[in-house]
Design a protein around this motif. Sequence first.
Motif, PDB file in Angstrom:
ATOM      1  N   ASP A  73       0.849  -1.195   0.000  1.00  0.00           N
ATOM      2  CA  ASP A  73       0.000   0.000   0.000  1.00  0.00           C
ATOM      3  C   ASP A  73       0.886   1.246   0.000  1.00  0.00           C
ATOM      4  N   ARG A  74       1.684   1.356  -1.036  1.00  0.00           N
ATOM      5  CA  ARG A  74       2.643   2.462  -1.083  1.00  0.00           C
ATOM      6  C   ARG A  74       1.934   3.812  -1.153  1.00  0.00           C
ATOM      7  N   ALA A  75       0.865   3.892  -1.921  1.00  0.00           N
ATOM      8  CA  ALA A  75       0.153   5.163  -2.052  1.00  0.00           C
ATOM      9  C   ALA A  75      -0.399   5.620  -0.702  1.00  0.00           C
ATOM     10  N   GLY A  76      -0.972   4.678   0.041  1.00  0.00           N
ATOM     11  CA  GLY A  76      -1.511   5.019   1.358  1.00  0.00           C
ATOM     12  C   GLY A  76      -0.435   5.464   2.325  1.00  0.00           C
ATOM     13  N   ALA A  77       0.703   4.763   2.314  1.00  0.00           N
ATOM     14  CA  ALA A  77       1.795   5.109   3.223  1.00  0.00           C
ATOM     15  C   ALA A  77       2.364   6.487   2.907  1.00  0.00           C
ATOM     16  N   TRP A  78       2.535   6.784   1.609  1.00  0.00           N
ATOM     17  CA  TRP A  78       3.089   8.083   1.228  1.00  0.00           C
ATOM     18  C   TRP A  78       2.090   9.203   1.487  1.00  0.00           C
ATOM     19  N   ALA A  79       0.807   8.933   1.279  1.00  0.00           N
ATOM     20  CA  ALA A  79      -0.210   9.965   1.553  1.00  0.00           C
ATOM     21  C   ALA A  79      -0.242  10.305   3.038  1.00  0.00           C
ATOM     22  N   GLY A  80      -0.230   9.276   3.890  1.00  0.00           N
ATOM     23  CA  GLY A  80      -0.334   9.503   5.331  1.00  0.00           C
ATOM     24  C   GLY A  80       0.923  10.057   5.955  1.00  0.00           C
ATOM     25  N   ASN A  81       2.080   9.610   5.481  1.00  0.00           N
ATOM     26  CA  ASN A  81       3.340   9.968   6.142  1.00  0.00           C
ATOM     27  C   ASN A  81       4.125  11.072   5.448  1.00  0.00           C
ATOM     28  N   VAL A  82       3.783  11.391   4.220  1.00  0.00           N
ATOM     29  CA  VAL A  82       4.562  12.402   3.503  1.00  0.00           C
ATOM     30  C   VAL A  82       3.680  13.554   3.023  1.00  0.00           C
ATOM     31  N   VAL A  87       6.864  13.280  14.890  1.00  0.00           N
ATOM     32  CA  VAL A  87       7.416  12.055  15.481  1.00  0.00           C
ATOM     33  C   VAL A  87       7.975  11.167  14.378  1.00  0.00           C
ATOM     34  N   SER A  88       9.246  10.827  14.506  1.00  0.00           N
ATOM     35  CA  SER A  88       9.947  10.006  13.533  1.00  0.00           C
ATOM     36  C   SER A  88      10.188   8.605  14.097  1.00  0.00           C
ATOM     37  N   SER A  89      11.008   7.823  13.410  1.00  0.00           N
ATOM     38  CA  SER A  89      11.138   6.397  13.719  1.00  0.00           C
ATOM     39  C   SER A  89      12.557   5.897  13.510  1.00  0.00           C
ATOM     40  N   ASP A  90      12.889   4.842  14.246  1.00  0.00           N
ATOM     41  CA  ASP A  90      14.168   4.155  14.034  1.00  0.00           C
ATOM     42  C   ASP A  90      14.238   3.514  12.642  1.00  0.00           C
ATOM     43  N   PRO A 133      16.865   4.082   4.976  1.00  0.00           N
ATOM     44  CA  PRO A 133      15.713   3.210   5.242  1.00  0.00           C
ATOM     45  C   PRO A 133      15.706   1.974   4.346  1.00  0.00           C
ATOM     46  N   LEU A 134      15.207   0.879   4.909  1.00  0.00           N
ATOM     47  CA  LEU A 134      15.179  -0.399   4.189  1.00  0.00           C
ATOM     48  C   LEU A 134      13.883  -0.612   3.411  1.00  0.00           C
ATOM     49  N   GLY A 135      12.759  -0.202   3.974  1.00  0.00           N
ATOM     50  CA  GLY A 135      11.468  -0.500   3.362  1.00  0.00           C
ATOM     51  C   GLY A 135      10.654   0.746   3.114  1.00  0.00           C
ATOM     52  N   VAL A 136       9.435   0.565   2.613  1.00  0.00           N
ATOM     53  CA  VAL A 136       8.572   1.680   2.231  1.00  0.00           C
ATOM     54  C   VAL A 136       8.234   2.543   3.442  1.00  0.00           C
ATOM     55  N   TYR A 137       7.862   1.912   4.553  1.00  0.00           N
ATOM     56  CA  TYR A 137       7.528   2.683   5.752  1.00  0.00           C
ATOM     57  C   TYR A 137       8.703   3.575   6.157  1.00  0.00           C
ATOM     58  N   GLY A 138       9.887   3.011   6.242  1.00  0.00           N
ATOM     59  CA  GLY A 138      11.068   3.782   6.604  1.00  0.00           C
ATOM     60  C   GLY A 138      11.358   4.891   5.611  1.00  0.00           C
ATOM     61  N   GLN A 139      11.127   4.614   4.333  1.00  0.00           N
ATOM     62  CA  GLN A 139      11.346   5.644   3.311  1.00  0.00           C
ATOM     63  C   GLN A 139      10.391   6.824   3.502  1.00  0.00           C
ATOM     64  N   LYS A 179       9.001   7.779   6.328  1.00  0.00           N
ATOM     65  CA  LYS A 179       9.384   8.512   7.538  1.00  0.00           C
ATOM     66  C   LYS A 179      10.620   9.370   7.287  1.00  0.00           C
ATOM     67  N   ALA A 180      11.568   8.860   6.526  1.00  0.00           N
ATOM     68  CA  ALA A 180      12.769   9.636   6.207  1.00  0.00           C
ATOM     69  C   ALA A 180      12.413  10.838   5.341  1.00  0.00           C
TER      70      ALA A 180
END
Length: 467
Positions: free
Chosen positions: A255-264, A284-287, A306-312, A314-315
């Motif tokens: 769900d890349r679109a959802g993750a980028w919409a919510g976090n970016v 609030v950021s993340s390890d 970052p290794l994955g989509v979520y980390g990307q 957040k970065a």
Amino acid sequence: MSVTEFGKALSATETGIPGLVVWDLPVHGDSRGWFKENWQREKMTAAGLADFGPVQNNISFNDAVGTTRGIHAEPWDKWVSVATGRIFGAWVDLREGPTFGTVFTAELDPSRAIFVPRGVGNSYQTLEPDTAYTYLVNDHWSPDASYSFLNLADETAAIDWPIPLADVEISAKDLAHPRLADVVPIPPKKTLVVGANGQLGRALRAAYGEDESVEFAGRQELDLTGDLHAARRWRDYGTIVNAAAYTAVDAAETDRAGAWAGNVTAVAQLARIATENGITLVHVSSDYVFDGTATTPYTEGEPVAPLGVYGQTKAAADAIVATVPRHYIVRTSWVIGEGKNFVGTMASLAERGIAPSVVDDQIGRLTFTDDIAGGIRHLLTSAAPYGTYNLTGGGAPASWADIAAEVYELTGHDRTAVSGVSTEQYFANATGPVAPRPRWSVLDLGKIEATGYSPRDWRESLRDHLG
């Protein structure tokens, strides 16, 4: 007629009203006239003037001696400087708080200016004919804003006007303003917590208690994906705390679109609002912004990988928030709060007599949401330098398996019921997407501890959490 003093050094003098500061200005001149830099952002902010972001420049011209205006308090900051002539100024603190009603008076000429903070009432009486003063303000007039007024002749303020009020020109409106006992104080700027119904949002509700200057907005009250500009009168806010996030780490892989919409995308909107309105943005950021290959605790300045989509996502959000002039990026890990979480799951397994296999090759520290909320409040109230701060639980790092064993022991069960497995073994039979995890999530806490906030040992917090 006064003579403007030439050759002063740029310097500030505090007054008895917090934030109200008189400034001496360098004026260069000779028999032909004079020149001054009335507002010079680089020099003045370097000398300590607030970078208050003016949006409008006004001029008030008064042709007669004794023209008197005020006392008006507006919800914006002012930089007031005389262009020609001389004035007597009186300022009264009309903000909520212990200095309400405090008075300061001074004469201003072209070599003296004053910074008037939001909510401080200002009034002026001309001492020379053809007097003009300019004022920069950092907001536009609005019928929805909060204004306050004080009568020029108020007996409590007892302003010693150089020219008696009975002998000067005053508007009927100014004469009708209330006495101090009837003045409606200007409230402080508000704090808005978005994502207020999540784990961290609920902890922030508890941390701020009954503070009426703090508003809480969940998804229904504020849609971060919509047009935020019309959602609030943003100049009334001093701080936005972003506790909203897309946290479905594994689902983000597909769900890349959802993750980028919510976090970016949502964060970019908040960053734009904060920058345009001089608001402090707390994010609030993340390890997960790191790849976990380190062997020593990550500092705030470590390059992200970052290794994955979520980390990307957040970065990317961190990079956006870092462009906001007033920002705090609070980087945390392994968050535990009210609701479904790892600790609750382990406690439930222990009660049911289940012996779980838990990952033992990911190392970090638990972080409880009340510690994050306390750290955020500390950064804001202590006016710590803006920037990025690591904020996790303190104490010795541990694996998820170690933490599970602690939960078993603290709930009166056998800690040896927990067995360790590798990350690969744990996810070997997964049927859905699995995000890559950083193996090392230990964050260095030295920077936030230097501000006076020391997070509790995660083991102590775990005991309290489990009751």
